[in-house]
Write an enzyme that holds these catalytic residues in place. Structure first.
Site, PDB file in Angstrom:
ATOM      1  CB  ALA A  97      -0.915   0.008   1.228  1.00 59.85           C
TER       2      ALA A  97
ATOM      3  CE1 TYR B 273       1.281  -6.496  -6.294  1.00 62.71           C
ATOM      4  CE2 TYR B 273      -1.043  -6.932  -6.547  1.00 62.71           C
ATOM      5  CZ  TYR B 273       0.004  -6.497  -5.776  1.00 62.71           C
ATOM      6  OH  TYR B 273      -0.204  -6.055  -4.497  1.00 62.71           O
TER       7      TYR B 273
ATOM      8  CD  GLU C  49      -6.844 -14.465  -2.860  1.00 60.94           C
ATOM      9  OE1 GLU C  49      -6.266 -15.547  -2.888  1.00 60.94           O
ATOM     10  OE2 GLU C  49      -7.959 -14.300  -2.407  1.00 60.94           O
TER      11      GLU C  49
ATOM     12  CG  ASN D 131      -6.560  -3.167  -6.373  1.00 60.25           C
ATOM     13  OD1 ASN D 131      -6.233  -2.170  -7.013  1.00 60.25           O
ATOM     14  ND2 ASN D 131      -6.127  -3.416  -5.142  1.00 60.25           N
TER      15      ASN D 131
HETATM   16  C1  LIG Z   1      -1.596  -0.520  -5.789  1.00 55.29           C
HETATM   17  C2  LIG Z   1      -0.719   0.586  -5.196  1.00 55.29           C
HETATM   18  C3  LIG Z   1       0.165  -0.011  -4.085  1.00 55.29           C
HETATM   19  C4  LIG Z   1       0.201   1.156  -6.314  1.00 55.29           C
HETATM   20  O1  LIG Z   1       1.090   2.091  -5.708  1.00 55.29           O
HETATM   21  P1  LIG Z   1       1.798   3.241  -6.564  1.00 55.29           P
HETATM   22  O2  LIG Z   1       2.951   3.741  -5.784  1.00 55.29           O
HETATM   23  O3  LIG Z   1       0.796   4.231  -7.012  1.00 55.29           O
HETATM   24  O4  LIG Z   1       2.298   2.413  -7.843  1.00 55.29           O
HETATM   25  P2  LIG Z   1       3.450   2.843  -8.871  1.00 55.29           P
HETATM   26  O5  LIG Z   1       3.519   4.327  -8.989  1.00 55.29           O
HETATM   27  O6  LIG Z   1       4.694   2.122  -8.532  1.00 55.29           O
HETATM   28  O7  LIG Z   1       2.835   2.270 -10.217  1.00 55.29           O
HETATM   29  C5  LIG Z   1       3.368   1.124 -10.837  1.00 55.29           C
HETATM   30  C6  LIG Z   1       2.425   0.683 -11.944  1.00 55.29           C
HETATM   31  O8  LIG Z   1       1.169   0.256 -11.400  1.00 55.29           O
HETATM   32  C7  LIG Z   1       0.103   0.599 -12.302  1.00 55.29           C
HETATM   33  N1  LIG Z   1      -0.783   1.539 -11.639  1.00 55.29           N
HETATM   34  C8  LIG Z   1      -0.605   2.115 -10.426  1.00 55.29           C
HETATM   35  N2  LIG Z   1      -1.667   2.888 -10.123  1.00 55.29           N
HETATM   36  C9  LIG Z   1      -2.521   2.793 -11.153  1.00 55.29           C
HETATM   37  C10 LIG Z   1      -3.793   3.353 -11.427  1.00 55.29           C
HETATM   38  N3  LIG Z   1      -4.410   4.177 -10.555  1.00 55.29           N
HETATM   39  N4  LIG Z   1      -4.406   3.016 -12.595  1.00 55.29           N
HETATM   40  C11 LIG Z   1      -3.819   2.195 -13.461  1.00 55.29           C
HETATM   41  N5  LIG Z   1      -2.590   1.642 -13.273  1.00 55.29           N
HETATM   42  C12 LIG Z   1      -1.959   1.938 -12.131  1.00 55.29           C
HETATM   43  C13 LIG Z   1       0.767   1.225 -13.516  1.00 55.29           C
HETATM   44  O9  LIG Z   1       1.061   0.175 -14.425  1.00 55.29           O
HETATM   45  C14 LIG Z   1       2.040   1.788 -12.904  1.00 55.29           C
HETATM   46  O10 LIG Z   1       3.050   1.963 -13.831  1.00 55.29           O
HETATM   47  P3  LIG Z   1       3.143   3.376 -14.646  1.00 55.29           P
HETATM   48  O11 LIG Z   1       3.044   4.461 -13.609  1.00 55.29           O
HETATM   49  O12 LIG Z   1       4.474   3.287 -15.308  1.00 55.29           O
HETATM   50  O13 LIG Z   1       1.972   3.378 -15.571  1.00 55.29           O
HETATM   51  C15 LIG Z   1      -1.582   1.765  -4.654  1.00 55.29           C
HETATM   52  O14 LIG Z   1      -2.521   2.145  -5.650  1.00 55.29           O
HETATM   53  C16 LIG Z   1      -2.347   1.439  -3.368  1.00 55.29           C
HETATM   54  O15 LIG Z   1      -1.815   1.586  -2.268  1.00 55.29           O
HETATM   55  N6  LIG Z   1      -3.611   1.020  -3.487  1.00 55.29           N
HETATM   56  C17 LIG Z   1      -4.458   0.743  -2.284  1.00 55.29           C
HETATM   57  C18 LIG Z   1      -4.000  -0.512  -1.584  1.00 55.29           C
HETATM   58  C19 LIG Z   1      -4.070  -1.707  -2.507  1.00 55.29           C
HETATM   59  O16 LIG Z   1      -5.047  -1.915  -3.198  1.00 55.29           O
HETATM   60  N7  LIG Z   1      -2.993  -2.515  -2.483  1.00 55.29           N
HETATM   61  C20 LIG Z   1      -2.918  -3.734  -3.273  1.00 55.29           C
HETATM   62  C21 LIG Z   1      -3.543  -4.869  -2.493  1.00 55.29           C
HETATM   63  S1  LIG Z   1      -3.326  -6.399  -3.344  1.00 55.29           S
END
Ligand SMILES: CC(C)(COP(=O)(O)OP(=O)(O)OC[C@H]1O[C@@H](n2cnc3c(N)ncnc32)[C@H](O)[C@@H]1OP(=O)(O)O)[C@@H](O)C(=O)NCCC(=O)NCCS
Length: 160
Positions: A86, A131, A119, A124
Site C-alpha cells: 500500500a 503486478y 492475491e 483492483n
Molecule cells: C496498488 C498501489 C500499491 C500502487 O502504488 P503506486 O505507488 O501508485 O504504484 P506505482 O507508482 O509504482 O505504479 C506502478 C504501476 O502500477 C500501475 N498503476 C498504479 N496505479 C494505477 C492506477 N491508478 N491506474 C492504473 N494503473 C496503475 C501502472 O502500471 C504503474 O506503472 P506506470 O506508472 O508506469 O503506468 C496503490 O494504488 C495502493 O496503495 N492502493 C491501495 C491498496 C491496494 O489496493 N494494495 C494492493 C492490495 S493487493
C-alpha cells in the site's frame, strides 16, 4: 515526479503507530494493532516501509521520517507470499509501489525463496497492472473470496 527522495527500510515494532495510520489511509482500517504487531514481530515476516525524510517532498512539518508506503512478505520455505502492499494516496503514481514490491522480492530471494504469490481483488485494476508489469502471472480465481462476494485473483511469479 519519480520515486527519488523516498527511502526504503525494514520496519520494526517502533513503526506500529505509523503503520496503523497508513493502513487507515490506504485501506480504511483493514488490520488492527494486533495484526500489524504480529507481522512486525514474526521472524518469518518482513515488513518494508517507504519513508520520506523531514523537509523532503513538502513534509516540512513532521520532525521524524513519515511513513508513506509499506509492503509485507511472508516466507514459507521456498514460497514468498506478498500479503500487503500500500502507498499513501498522496504519494501514488511515483513508482513507489513498484519499488516496494521489488524490494520485497529482493528480500525473499536473499532468504532463499524461489517463487512468489499474492492475491488481489478482481476490481483492483491499479494493483493488477502493477503486478502484471512486474512479471506476475494469473494462476487462478477464487470465486467470492472477499467479504463483499468479490472474486480474488491469485498471481504467481517464478523465478523471482
Ligand atoms: C496498488 C498501489 C500499491 C500502487 O502504488 P503506486 O505507488 O501508485 O504504484 P506505482 O507508482 O509504482 O505504479 C506502478 C504501476 O502500477 C500501475 N498503476 C498504479 N496505479 C494505477 C492506477 N491508478 N491506474 C492504473 N494503473 C496503475 C501502472 O502500471 C504503474 O506503472 P506506470 O506508472 O508506469 O503506468 C496503490 O494504488 C495502493 O496503495 N492502493 C491501495 C491498496 C491496494 O489496493 N494494495 C494492493 C492490495 S493487493
Amino acid at each position: 515526479m519519480g520515486s527519488t527522495g523516498y527511502r526504503l527500510q525494514v520496519l520494526d515494532i517502533t513503526a506500529l503507530p505509523q503503520l496503523l495510520e497508513l493502513d487507515r489511509r490506504c485501506y480504511g482500517g483493514h488490520w488492527g494493532e494486533q495484526g500489524y504487531r504480529a507481522e512486525l514481530e514474526r521472524p518469518t515476516s518482513t515488513v518494508i516501509g517507504a519513508v520520506v525524510e523531514p523537509g523532503d517532498r513538502g513534509e516540512k512539518t513532521s520532525p521524524t521520517p513519515t511513513l508513506v508506503g509499506f509492503g509485507i512478505l511472508w516466507r514459507i520455505e521456498e514460497e514468498a507470499h506478498i500479503i500487503s502492499l500500500a502507498v499513501d494516496p498522496d504519494h501514488r503514481r511515483r513508482g513507489l509501489g513498484r519499488r516496494i514490491l521489488e524490494e520485497l522480492l529482493t528480500q525473499a530471494r536473499a532468504a532463499g525463496c524461489c517463487w512468489a504469490t499474492l492475491e488481489v481483488r478482481a476490481s483492483n485494476h491499479a494493483a493488477i497492472r502493477l503486478y502484471e508489469s512486474a512479471g506476475f502471472q494469473l494462476l487462478g480465481r477464487r470465486k467470492g473470496y472477499y467479504n463483499n462476494g468479490e472474486d480474488g485473483l491469485v498471481y504467481w511469479k517464478k523465478p523471482i
